[in-house]
Each structure stands twice: as C-alpha cells, then as structure tokens.
Write a protein that holds these residues in place. Sequence first.
Motif, PDB file in Angstrom:
ATOM      1  N   VAL A  97      28.724  -9.043  21.052  1.00  0.00           N
ATOM      2  CA  VAL A  97      29.011  -7.894  21.756  1.00  0.00           C
ATOM      3  C   VAL A  97      28.965  -8.111  23.077  1.00  0.00           C
ATOM      4  O   VAL A  97      28.497  -8.546  23.926  1.00  0.00           O
ATOM      5  CB  VAL A  97      27.792  -7.086  21.249  1.00  0.00           C
ATOM      6  N   ILE A  98      30.277  -7.645  23.640  1.00  0.00           N
ATOM      7  CA  ILE A  98      30.377  -7.271  24.982  1.00  0.00           C
ATOM      8  C   ILE A  98      30.298  -6.064  25.489  1.00  0.00           C
ATOM      9  O   ILE A  98      31.275  -5.034  25.065  1.00  0.00           O
ATOM     10  CB  ILE A  98      31.747  -7.881  25.407  1.00  0.00           C
ATOM     11  N   ASN A  99      29.463  -5.887  26.455  1.00  0.00           N
ATOM     12  CA  ASN A  99      29.458  -4.384  26.862  1.00  0.00           C
ATOM     13  C   ASN A  99      29.914  -4.084  28.363  1.00  0.00           C
ATOM     14  O   ASN A  99      29.545  -4.916  29.356  1.00  0.00           O
ATOM     15  CB  ASN A  99      28.112  -3.625  26.506  1.00  0.00           C
ATOM     16  N   LEU A 100      30.926  -3.325  28.660  1.00  0.00           N
ATOM     17  CA  LEU A 100      31.423  -3.138  30.053  1.00  0.00           C
ATOM     18  C   LEU A 100      30.773  -1.921  30.619  1.00  0.00           C
ATOM     19  O   LEU A 100      31.141  -0.767  30.337  1.00  0.00           O
ATOM     20  CB  LEU A 100      32.941  -3.019  29.937  1.00  0.00           C
ATOM     21  N   ALA A 101      29.599  -2.036  31.665  1.00  0.00           N
ATOM     22  CA  ALA A 101      29.107  -0.671  31.770  1.00  0.00           C
ATOM     23  C   ALA A 101      29.380  -0.621  33.445  1.00  0.00           C
ATOM     24  O   ALA A 101      29.631  -1.513  34.159  1.00  0.00           O
ATOM     25  CB  ALA A 101      27.539  -1.212  31.844  1.00  0.00           C
ATOM     26  N   PRO A 102      29.443   0.712  33.749  1.00  0.00           N
ATOM     27  CA  PRO A 102      29.151   1.998  33.151  1.00  0.00           C
ATOM     28  C   PRO A 102      30.177   2.264  31.950  1.00  0.00           C
ATOM     29  O   PRO A 102      31.237   2.189  32.305  1.00  0.00           O
ATOM     30  CB  PRO A 102      28.918   3.024  34.010  1.00  0.00           C
ATOM     31  N   ALA A 103      29.726   2.670  30.905  1.00  0.00           N
ATOM     32  CA  ALA A 103      30.516   2.828  29.655  1.00  0.00           C
ATOM     33  C   ALA A 103      31.446   4.030  29.742  1.00  0.00           C
ATOM     34  O   ALA A 103      32.410   4.203  28.864  1.00  0.00           O
ATOM     35  CB  ALA A 103      29.760   3.018  28.520  1.00  0.00           C
ATOM     36  N   ASP A 104      31.194   4.934  30.813  1.00  0.00           N
ATOM     37  CA  ASP A 104      32.124   6.255  30.818  1.00  0.00           C
ATOM     38  C   ASP A 104      33.265   5.911  31.866  1.00  0.00           C
ATOM     39  O   ASP A 104      34.101   6.824  32.143  1.00  0.00           O
ATOM     40  CB  ASP A 104      31.325   7.528  31.293  1.00  0.00           C
ATOM     41  N   ILE A 105      33.453   4.643  32.432  1.00  0.00           N
ATOM     42  CA  ILE A 105      34.786   4.407  32.983  1.00  0.00           C
ATOM     43  C   ILE A 105      35.608   3.673  32.474  1.00  0.00           C
ATOM     44  O   ILE A 105      35.285   2.510  32.032  1.00  0.00           O
ATOM     45  CB  ILE A 105      34.050   3.749  34.528  1.00  0.00           C
ATOM     46  N   LYS A 106      36.785   4.176  32.462  1.00  0.00           N
ATOM     47  CA  LYS A 106      37.943   3.192  31.631  1.00  0.00           C
ATOM     48  C   LYS A 106      38.191   1.684  32.369  1.00  0.00           C
ATOM     49  O   LYS A 106      38.245   1.921  33.624  1.00  0.00           O
ATOM     50  CB  LYS A 106      38.976   4.020  31.623  1.00  0.00           C
ATOM     51  N   LYS A 107      38.342   0.942  31.747  1.00  0.00           N
ATOM     52  CA  LYS A 107      38.419  -0.353  32.038  1.00  0.00           C
ATOM     53  C   LYS A 107      39.688  -0.869  31.675  1.00  0.00           C
ATOM     54  O   LYS A 107      40.315  -0.736  30.531  1.00  0.00           O
ATOM     55  CB  LYS A 107      37.404  -1.637  31.582  1.00  0.00           C
ATOM     56  N   GLU A 108      40.580  -1.250  32.746  1.00  0.00           N
ATOM     57  CA  GLU A 108      42.173  -1.446  32.436  1.00  0.00           C
ATOM     58  C   GLU A 108      42.381  -2.625  32.987  1.00  0.00           C
ATOM     59  O   GLU A 108      41.874  -3.343  34.162  1.00  0.00           O
ATOM     60  CB  GLU A 108      42.816  -0.357  32.957  1.00  0.00           C
ATOM     61  N   GLY A 109      43.428  -3.620  32.658  1.00  0.00           N
ATOM     62  CA  GLY A 109      44.040  -4.821  32.969  1.00  0.00           C
ATOM     63  C   GLY A 109      43.383  -5.989  32.349  1.00  0.00           C
ATOM     64  O   GLY A 109      42.333  -5.907  31.705  1.00  0.00           O
ATOM     65  N   SER A 110      43.976  -7.087  32.833  1.00  0.00           N
ATOM     66  CA  SER A 110      43.422  -8.449  32.449  1.00  0.00           C
ATOM     67  C   SER A 110      42.616  -9.162  33.242  1.00  0.00           C
ATOM     68  O   SER A 110      42.200 -10.498  33.065  1.00  0.00           O
ATOM     69  CB  SER A 110      44.553  -9.272  32.016  1.00  0.00           C
ATOM     70  N   SER A 111      42.067  -8.680  34.201  1.00  0.00           N
ATOM     71  CA  SER A 111      41.300  -9.208  35.350  1.00  0.00           C
ATOM     72  C   SER A 111      39.950  -9.459  35.016  1.00  0.00           C
ATOM     73  O   SER A 111      39.073 -10.250  35.800  1.00  0.00           O
ATOM     74  CB  SER A 111      41.429  -8.384  36.742  1.00  0.00           C
ATOM     75  N   TYR A 112      39.442  -8.856  33.695  1.00  0.00           N
ATOM     76  CA  TYR A 112      37.949  -9.301  33.344  1.00  0.00           C
ATOM     77  C   TYR A 112      37.901 -10.460  32.294  1.00  0.00           C
ATOM     78  O   TYR A 112      36.677 -10.980  31.953  1.00  0.00           O
ATOM     79  CB  TYR A 112      37.479  -7.922  32.432  1.00  0.00           C
ATOM     80  N   ASP A 113      39.333 -11.347  32.105  1.00  0.00           N
ATOM     81  CA  ASP A 113      39.125 -12.231  31.405  1.00  0.00           C
ATOM     82  C   ASP A 113      37.943 -13.211  31.783  1.00  0.00           C
ATOM     83  O   ASP A 113      37.089 -13.941  30.968  1.00  0.00           O
ATOM     84  CB  ASP A 113      40.435 -13.088  31.588  1.00  0.00           C
ATOM     85  N   LEU A 114      38.164 -13.848  33.276  1.00  0.00           N
ATOM     86  CA  LEU A 114      37.046 -14.765  33.689  1.00  0.00           C
ATOM     87  C   LEU A 114      35.541 -14.333  33.417  1.00  0.00           C
ATOM     88  O   LEU A 114      34.956 -14.958  33.181  1.00  0.00           O
ATOM     89  CB  LEU A 114      37.463 -15.043  35.133  1.00  0.00           C
ATOM     90  N   PRO A 115      35.093 -13.284  34.084  1.00  0.00           N
ATOM     91  CA  PRO A 115      33.734 -12.833  33.705  1.00  0.00           C
ATOM     92  C   PRO A 115      33.522 -12.786  32.449  1.00  0.00           C
ATOM     93  O   PRO A 115      32.088 -13.104  32.251  1.00  0.00           O
ATOM     94  CB  PRO A 115      33.507 -11.434  34.357  1.00  0.00           C
ATOM     95  N   ILE A 116      34.151 -12.398  31.525  1.00  0.00           N
ATOM     96  CA  ILE A 116      33.880 -12.296  30.016  1.00  0.00           C
ATOM     97  C   ILE A 116      33.633 -13.764  29.571  1.00  0.00           C
ATOM     98  O   ILE A 116      32.774 -14.223  28.806  1.00  0.00           O
ATOM     99  CB  ILE A 116      35.095 -11.504  29.131  1.00  0.00           C
ATOM    100  N   ALA A 117      34.750 -14.596  30.013  1.00  0.00           N
ATOM    101  CA  ALA A 117      34.345 -16.192  29.489  1.00  0.00           C
ATOM    102  C   ALA A 117      33.197 -16.896  30.166  1.00  0.00           C
ATOM    103  O   ALA A 117      32.544 -17.260  28.966  1.00  0.00           O
ATOM    104  CB  ALA A 117      35.745 -17.007  30.016  1.00  0.00           C
ATOM    105  N   ILE A 118      33.080 -16.501  31.401  1.00  0.00           N
ATOM    106  CA  ILE A 118      31.558 -17.099  31.750  1.00  0.00           C
ATOM    107  C   ILE A 118      30.427 -16.551  31.054  1.00  0.00           C
ATOM    108  O   ILE A 118      29.387 -17.181  30.977  1.00  0.00           O
ATOM    109  CB  ILE A 118      31.434 -16.676  33.444  1.00  0.00           C
ATOM    110  N   GLY A 119      30.422 -15.059  30.918  1.00  0.00           N
ATOM    111  CA  GLY A 119      29.398 -14.467  30.231  1.00  0.00           C
ATOM    112  C   GLY A 119      28.999 -14.950  28.811  1.00  0.00           C
ATOM    113  O   GLY A 119      28.083 -15.248  28.310  1.00  0.00           O
ATOM    114  N   ILE A 120      30.329 -15.246  28.034  1.00  0.00           N
ATOM    115  CA  ILE A 120      30.288 -15.883  26.658  1.00  0.00           C
ATOM    116  C   ILE A 120      29.435 -17.335  26.563  1.00  0.00           C
ATOM    117  O   ILE A 120      28.821 -17.684  26.083  1.00  0.00           O
ATOM    118  CB  ILE A 120      31.632 -15.746  25.990  1.00  0.00           C
ATOM    119  N   MET A 121      30.060 -18.007  27.773  1.00  0.00           N
ATOM    120  CA  MET A 121      29.305 -19.502  27.883  1.00  0.00           C
ATOM    121  C   MET A 121      27.834 -19.374  28.093  1.00  0.00           C
ATOM    122  O   MET A 121      27.196 -20.221  27.665  1.00  0.00           O
ATOM    123  CB  MET A 121      30.119 -20.064  29.140  1.00  0.00           C
ATOM    124  N   GLN A 122      27.440 -18.358  29.012  1.00  0.00           N
ATOM    125  CA  GLN A 122      26.061 -18.398  29.481  1.00  0.00           C
ATOM    126  C   GLN A 122      25.114 -17.939  28.166  1.00  0.00           C
ATOM    127  O   GLN A 122      24.273 -18.380  27.839  1.00  0.00           O
ATOM    128  CB  GLN A 122      25.782 -17.393  30.553  1.00  0.00           C
TER     129      GLN A 122
END
Length: 512
Positions: free
Chosen positions: A64-89
């Motif tokens: 489960v990946i939560n992008l907070a604050p949840a009321d702001i729309k997240k756009e683009g592909s620039s979240y790939d690296l922090p998501i990958a690092i978060g999954i590894m941890q």
Amino acid sequence: MVAKTFGSAVSGVDAKLITIEVNVGQGTSFFMVGLPDSAVKESQQRVESALKYYGYRMPRQKVVINLAPADIKKEGSSYDLPIAIGIMQASEQVFFPELEQYVIMGELALDGKLRRIKGVLPIAIEARKRGYKGFILPKENAQEASIVNNLDVIPVETLQEAIHFLEGKETIPPLVTDTRNLFYDSIEESDFDFADVQGQENIKRAMEIAAAGGHNVIMIGPPGAGKTMLAKRLPSILPPMSLQEALETTKIHSVAGKLGASSSLIAQRPFRSPHHTISDVALVGGGGNPQPGEISLSHNGVLFLDELPEFKRTVLEVMRQPLEERRVTISRARVTVDFPANFMLIASMNPCPCGFYNHPDKECVCGPGVVQKYLNRVSGPLLDRIDLHVEVTPINFEEMTSDRKSETSKSIRERVSGARAFQQARFEKNPEVHCNAMMPSHMVKEVVKINQAGKTLLKTAMDRLGLSARAYDRILKVSRTIADLSGTEDIKAEHLAEAIQYRSLDRDGWAG
C-alpha cells in the motif's frame, strides 16, 4: 513494515512537500492512494523492472502506497525513485539510516537509470525551507538545484547509486555552485547590440524610453525596415537583473521544463518570440495540469509579438488582464494557480496587407478600406495598453553604408539604469511598483506634476486625437520617464510633446 520517503509536488511556481508512505504486509495486492494520476500509477511497472534489473525483488505481498496529503493531486513520473526506495525499506531488503533527512525525486527507466524531471528549483527551495539535509535527484537536474545554498544536492545516475548512497556504501559529494559568482559572471552576456543597427535614431530613442520606464511598444512599418532587429536588441539595454529576479525567472523556466541539462541560473532577461499560430492557452498558460505560458516565460524580460494582426483575436484579447495586473490566474475546478507575468510587450506590424502603406518610395496596392480593416484586427483596448506607438521607416542607402559607428547597447544601458535608479528611489515605499509603467492611476496624479502650459498642450492633444483616459495616463507615465532620462524632476512641455508623438495609432485618419 511502514517506510516513509519525501518528495514534492509543484503547484504554480512553488512546491509542496509530499510524504510517500509505503506499507508491506500480508496479502498479494498493490494499492496506490492519495490522488495519483495515470503517470504516477504506472510507476508500479517501472519500479518493478528497475528493481529486478539490479537483483532486488518486488514484494509478493500486499503493498500500500499513500501519497500524503491525500487531497493534492499528484502528477508526473518523478515519484518513481522515492516509491522504489520506500518499497526497498518497507520490504526490509535494505536499511537506510538517514532516509528521512532527504527529499528524493526522479523518473526511472526500465533499466534503473534516472531521467530528468521538471520543477527541480522550487522543490530544492522548499526542501531547504523545510530543513532537510539534502536532495537526491537525477544527475541531469543537479546543476539547476545546486544554486540553492545550504542544501546537499546529491546527483545520481541510477537507482543502484541512490540505494548505495542511502545505505552508506558509496559516498557521493554534493554538487556545489557559487550562485553569486555564477550570476555576476553571466549577467553581462548578450548576443545582440544596438551598435549593429545603422540609422533609425528615432526608433532607438523610443526603445531607450521604453527600457527606462518598462513601457510596452508597438512598431509599425514596412517589411525590411528593421523592426525585428531592433526588438531583439531591447534586452541588451534593459537594466541587469537582480539575483532575486534571476531566481524568480529560473523557477518559472524550471517548472515549464525549459532549462537544459547544463543550465542552472538564468542571468539574462528572457526574450520570447512566439509564432502567430500560438493558441491562447500556450500564450497565457493553462492546461489540465496548469503550466506557465509564454507571457510567464517572459517574466522580467521581453515578449515580442511579430506581425501582431496575424495573431488570432482571442489570443490577443487574453493578454489584456495580464498587461494590467502583471500576473496570470489559471482557475480550474480543483485548483487555482497564479503565475507571475511582469513582462514588456514589444509588438510589430505592417501598416497594411501588402506592407507599403505610407512608404516613402513604394506604392501601396491595397484597395479602399483594406488598410483600416487590417489595423482593426488589433483591438482598441489592447492598443490603449501599449504606451509607445512608433512608426518605422526604411533607411536609405547612405545610412546603410555609412561608416559612422552607432551607439553601443552598453552606453544606452547606462542611461537607462540611471533613469531606473531615480524610479527606484521614488517608489521605495511601494514594493509592488518598480518602474513608471507599473504606476497605478492614483499614483500617477501624485508623481506626475505638470504646469499650466503642459495641461494646455495635453488638452489640445486629447481633443484632436480623441484619446481615452487610459491613453492619457500612458502619456503622463511616458513623459515622467523622458524627464527621468534627462535627469530632471519637473516635467516640461517638451517632455509631454515627445510622449504625445508616440501615440501614432490614436490619430484620427491615420489609415485614411
């Protein structure tokens, strides 16, 4: 286990901190919540491929990946690296002891390499403001982010590099740029100079007045008279940008993705020249994910509209409000974004479709009423907002081949900077006003004092030319600038007379 990494979302020309929370537990599903758009959701495939490429695994559990604050729309592909690092941890494949001290952004290729992203400068500024130790990002963007001091900018080329750095297995020295030295080294660079222009002394004078007061200009004349050549040289006589202006301008270009891999700080005033086929959204900004348009990319610089009547009427009319308010407000159902748009408008046009109306040698072949119809493509309210109307005539052969050296941009800029210094002192108690063109109407009455002879001259001009109240204000502002250039506090009749002559298109019967 729950892991947290930190990224950022760009809204307008500012950034907001985004916390990427990753929880790996029992189950087999993959969920991403927090208003991600399609590009963010697709990161699952990019992240999985990049992890496998380096011998890591995508957890076969409930992620489960939560992008907070949840009321702001997240756009683009620039979240790939922090998501990958978060999954590894979160999956306990690695341990990152200082993970929460860094803001991390970057787009992953399928082989784990990092691609450049947009909006790096505002993200770096926000990271420093929030007190983070550093910013991990693609190497191609590092130069841009490094102009922010007191923040460790860590350039990485691959996912593997980022993992090794966070584990402490690899040392990557922060990229450091001396922002002030970079700024002052680049500030005097210019590709164009008024010394290249032979003749046209009256047009150069009008350009000098425009630069000194920040006034808008329209040049009207036949093809080949030098309108474009003169417009391109206007930035070379504008006062040098301050460091604050350079940072503002660079932020806008960063958000729009207009900075190259080797670019960092924009130290010269921008010059934008969009083609006449441009749409209104491309000019003022907008779109589903609001992006700055050409008028915002011209912030602190010059917007040049060549062949003004060829632009669509709707495109020209949307400029009215930004010309007055010097900012653009883009309103959408979920979000309202402000983009700065403090620019000088320089426009040029032919006097008629064939281009030779009022030409000293060539005859106009346009039929009756055609000239007026052509000029009417530019609305009166827009012309009212342009301070100087300048007629450009072609130079003769003697002027063209003359050995007499023209005045350089450097010497003209010195006079312009002197006039701007008067204005800076005059408006020091009004931080929103930087030059004469920005004065609101109530301030014009306070600053521009004219004697009885001047009032009589203005009354005669108003009656004969049929000027509007806005044109009256423009004449007063231009006369104030002319007086500043001459170094006098009092506005004389000759200053007003010169300002009045720059209202060519207001003259009744100009087009027959």
